[in-house]
Design a protein around this motif. Structure first.
Motif, PDB file in Angstrom:
ATOM      1  N   GLY A  45       0.796  -1.221   0.000  1.00 49.01           N
ATOM      2  CA  GLY A  45       0.000   0.000   0.000  1.00 49.01           C
ATOM      3  C   GLY A  45       0.828   1.270   0.000  1.00 49.01           C
ATOM      4  O   GLY A  45       0.287   2.354  -0.218  1.00 49.01           O
ATOM      5  N   ASP A  46       2.134   1.163   0.240  1.00 53.00           N
ATOM      6  CA  ASP A  46       3.001   2.341   0.223  1.00 53.00           C
ATOM      7  C   ASP A  46       3.143   2.874  -1.201  1.00 53.00           C
ATOM      8  O   ASP A  46       3.182   2.109  -2.164  1.00 53.00           O
ATOM      9  N   VAL A  47       3.226   4.201  -1.318  1.00 54.88           N
ATOM     10  CA  VAL A  47       3.436   4.856  -2.608  1.00 54.88           C
ATOM     11  C   VAL A  47       4.884   5.319  -2.649  1.00 54.88           C
ATOM     12  O   VAL A  47       5.337   6.062  -1.779  1.00 54.88           O
ATOM     13  N   ILE A  48       5.608   4.869  -3.665  1.00 53.03           N
ATOM     14  CA  ILE A  48       7.046   5.134  -3.784  1.00 53.03           C
ATOM     15  C   ILE A  48       7.292   5.989  -5.020  1.00 53.03           C
ATOM     16  O   ILE A  48       6.787   5.672  -6.104  1.00 53.03           O
ATOM     17  N   THR A  58       6.277   6.812 -10.158  1.00 51.86           N
ATOM     18  CA  THR A  58       5.506   6.743  -8.924  1.00 51.86           C
ATOM     19  C   THR A  58       4.664   5.488  -9.011  1.00 51.86           C
ATOM     20  O   THR A  58       3.926   5.292  -9.982  1.00 51.86           O
ATOM     21  N   PHE A  59       4.794   4.638  -8.006  1.00 50.74           N
ATOM     22  CA  PHE A  59       4.033   3.397  -8.024  1.00 50.74           C
ATOM     23  C   PHE A  59       3.555   3.027  -6.637  1.00 50.74           C
ATOM     24  O   PHE A  59       4.117   3.460  -5.629  1.00 50.74           O
ATOM     25  N   LYS A  60       2.480   2.246  -6.618  1.00 56.88           N
ATOM     26  CA  LYS A  60       1.910   1.750  -5.365  1.00 56.88           C
ATOM     27  C   LYS A  60       2.222   0.267  -5.268  1.00 56.88           C
ATOM     28  O   LYS A  60       1.987  -0.480  -6.220  1.00 56.88           O
ATOM     29  N   LEU A  61       2.735  -0.153  -4.133  1.00 58.85           N
ATOM     30  CA  LEU A  61       3.083  -1.551  -3.922  1.00 58.85           C
ATOM     31  C   LEU A  61       1.812  -2.346  -3.633  1.00 58.85           C
ATOM     32  O   LEU A  61       1.106  -2.076  -2.666  1.00 58.85           O
ATOM     33  N   MET A  62       1.512  -3.306  -4.485  1.00 58.48           N
ATOM     34  CA  MET A  62       0.288  -4.099  -4.362  1.00 58.48           C
ATOM     35  C   MET A  62       0.541  -5.452  -3.706  1.00 58.48           C
ATOM     36  O   MET A  62      -0.281  -5.930  -2.945  1.00 58.48           O
ATOM     37  N   LEU A  63       1.673  -6.080  -4.017  1.00 59.56           N
ATOM     38  CA  LEU A  63       2.069  -7.372  -3.455  1.00 59.56           C
ATOM     39  C   LEU A  63       3.546  -7.316  -3.094  1.00 59.56           C
ATOM     40  O   LEU A  63       4.323  -6.649  -3.768  1.00 59.56           O
ATOM     41  N   MET A  64       3.923  -8.035  -2.074  1.00 57.97           N
ATOM     42  CA  MET A  64       5.328  -8.085  -1.673  1.00 57.97           C
ATOM     43  C   MET A  64       6.031  -9.168  -2.496  1.00 57.97           C
ATOM     44  O   MET A  64       5.622 -10.330  -2.469  1.00 57.97           O
ATOM     45  N   PRO A  65       7.081  -8.810  -3.260  1.00 61.60           N
ATOM     46  CA  PRO A  65       7.793  -9.825  -4.038  1.00 61.60           C
ATOM     47  C   PRO A  65       8.581 -10.754  -3.116  1.00 61.60           C
ATOM     48  O   PRO A  65       9.055 -10.336  -2.057  1.00 61.60           O
ATOM     49  N   VAL A  66       8.707 -12.000  -3.523  1.00 57.96           N
ATOM     50  CA  VAL A  66       9.444 -12.974  -2.714  1.00 57.96           C
ATOM     51  C   VAL A  66      10.834 -13.251  -3.289  1.00 57.96           C
ATOM     52  O   VAL A  66      11.670 -13.851  -2.618  1.00 57.96           O
ATOM     53  N   ARG A  67      11.061 -12.834  -4.532  1.00 57.25           N
ATOM     54  CA  ARG A  67      12.360 -13.051  -5.166  1.00 57.25           C
ATOM     55  C   ARG A  67      12.539 -12.077  -6.315  1.00 57.25           C
ATOM     56  O   ARG A  67      11.595 -11.389  -6.704  1.00 57.25           O
ATOM     57  N   ARG A  68      13.735 -12.024  -6.870  1.00 56.46           N
ATOM     58  CA  ARG A  68      13.986 -11.232  -8.072  1.00 56.46           C
ATOM     59  C   ARG A  68      13.748 -12.160  -9.255  1.00 56.46           C
ATOM     60  O   ARG A  68      14.645 -12.866  -9.718  1.00 56.46           O
ATOM     61  N   GLY A  69      12.540 -12.175  -9.733  1.00 56.14           N
ATOM     62  CA  GLY A  69      12.168 -13.037 -10.838  1.00 56.14           C
ATOM     63  C   GLY A  69      12.155 -12.270 -12.145  1.00 56.14           C
ATOM     64  O   GLY A  69      12.724 -11.174 -12.252  1.00 56.14           O
ATOM     65  N   PRO A  70      11.489 -12.819 -13.131  1.00 55.65           N
ATOM     66  CA  PRO A  70      11.386 -12.133 -14.420  1.00 55.65           C
ATOM     67  C   PRO A  70      10.575 -10.839 -14.300  1.00 55.65           C
ATOM     68  O   PRO A  70       9.806 -10.653 -13.353  1.00 55.65           O
ATOM     69  N   ALA A  71      10.742  -9.962 -15.282  1.00 55.60           N
ATOM     70  CA  ALA A  71      10.076  -8.663 -15.251  1.00 55.60           C
ATOM     71  C   ALA A  71       8.559  -8.784 -15.194  1.00 55.60           C
ATOM     72  O   ALA A  71       7.895  -8.001 -14.516  1.00 55.60           O
ATOM     73  N   CYS A  72       8.000  -9.764 -15.883  1.00 56.41           N
ATOM     74  CA  CYS A  72       6.542  -9.927 -15.872  1.00 56.41           C
ATOM     75  C   CYS A  72       6.049 -10.308 -14.476  1.00 56.41           C
ATOM     76  O   CYS A  72       4.965  -9.889 -14.061  1.00 56.41           O
ATOM     77  N   GLU A  73       6.831 -11.052 -13.735  1.00 55.31           N
ATOM     78  CA  GLU A  73       6.477 -11.402 -12.357  1.00 55.31           C
ATOM     79  C   GLU A  73       6.567 -10.181 -11.449  1.00 55.31           C
ATOM     80  O   GLU A  73       5.712  -9.971 -10.583  1.00 55.31           O
ATOM     81  N   ALA A  74       7.585  -9.368 -11.640  1.00 55.46           N
ATOM     82  CA  ALA A  74       7.769  -8.163 -10.830  1.00 55.46           C
ATOM     83  C   ALA A  74       6.651  -7.156 -11.090  1.00 55.46           C
ATOM     84  O   ALA A  74       6.197  -6.472 -10.177  1.00 55.46           O
ATOM     85  N   ALA A  75       6.184  -7.065 -12.327  1.00 56.68           N
ATOM     86  CA  ALA A  75       5.138  -6.094 -12.691  1.00 56.68           C
ATOM     87  C   ALA A  75       3.811  -6.363 -11.987  1.00 56.68           C
ATOM     88  O   ALA A  75       3.015  -5.443 -11.801  1.00 56.68           O
ATOM     89  N   CYS A  77       3.509  -6.957  -8.911  1.00 63.56           N
ATOM     90  CA  CYS A  77       3.637  -6.518  -7.526  1.00 63.56           C
ATOM     91  C   CYS A  77       3.371  -5.031  -7.323  1.00 63.56           C
ATOM     92  O   CYS A  77       3.241  -4.584  -6.184  1.00 63.56           O
ATOM     93  N   TYR A  78       3.327  -4.245  -8.397  1.00 61.27           N
ATOM     94  CA  TYR A  78       3.113  -2.811  -8.237  1.00 61.27           C
ATOM     95  C   TYR A  78       2.197  -2.275  -9.322  1.00 61.27           C
ATOM     96  O   TYR A  78       1.967  -2.915 -10.344  1.00 61.27           O
ATOM     97  N   GLN A  79       1.669  -1.072  -9.053  1.00 65.71           N
ATOM     98  CA  GLN A  79       0.788  -0.396 -10.015  1.00 65.71           C
ATOM     99  C   GLN A  79       1.352   0.999 -10.230  1.00 65.71           C
ATOM    100  O   GLN A  79       1.495   1.775  -9.274  1.00 65.71           O
ATOM    101  N   LEU A  80       1.706   1.311 -11.478  1.00 68.85           N
ATOM    102  CA  LEU A  80       2.213   2.646 -11.793  1.00 68.85           C
ATOM    103  C   LEU A  80       1.099   3.655 -11.657  1.00 68.85           C
ATOM    104  O   LEU A  80      -0.058   3.395 -12.010  1.00 68.85           O
ATOM    105  N   MET A  81       1.434   4.837 -11.137  1.00 70.87           N
ATOM    106  CA  MET A  81       0.464   5.885 -10.932  1.00 70.87           C
ATOM    107  C   MET A  81       0.799   7.054 -11.865  1.00 70.87           C
ATOM    108  O   MET A  81       1.947   7.245 -12.235  1.00 70.87           O
ATOM    109  N   ASP A  82      -0.201   7.819 -12.203  1.00 68.98           N
ATOM    110  CA  ASP A  82      -0.002   8.982 -13.084  1.00 68.98           C
ATOM    111  C   ASP A  82       0.358  10.216 -12.294  1.00 68.98           C
ATOM    112  O   ASP A  82       0.049  10.418 -11.203  1.00 68.98           O
TER     113      ASP A  82
END
Length: 82
Positions: A45-48, A58-75, A77-82
């Protein structure tokens, strides 16, 4: 999770060391507050706000990542904000 580890896992930083430097120089903001320590804990829920090159992300953290995986997996976990 620490801010430096988060930025590394979400593939914003190429290395955790680079993410630590970004945090300690004070260029990153979490929920509008300036970050000065790489050990700052981040929660869902934090906005970074993060400047990279000429762009500012600027993005909002939606899920906590568990590892450094592929880019599609990382995407997932967060939502870009305008």
């Amino acid at each position: 999770m620490r801010i430096d580890k988060l930025l590394f896992f979400l593939r914003f930083a190429k290395s955790r060391t680079l993410a630590q430097v970004w945090a300690e120089t004070g260029h990153i903001r979490v929920n509008g507050r300036r970050v000065e320590k790489a050990s700052l804990p981040i929660a869902i829920g934090d906005v970074i706000t993060l400047p990279i090159g000429d762009a500012v992300f600027t993005f909002k953290l939606m899920l906590m990542p568990v590892r450094r995986g592929p880019a599609c997996e990382a995407a997932f976990c967060y939502q870009l904000m305008d």
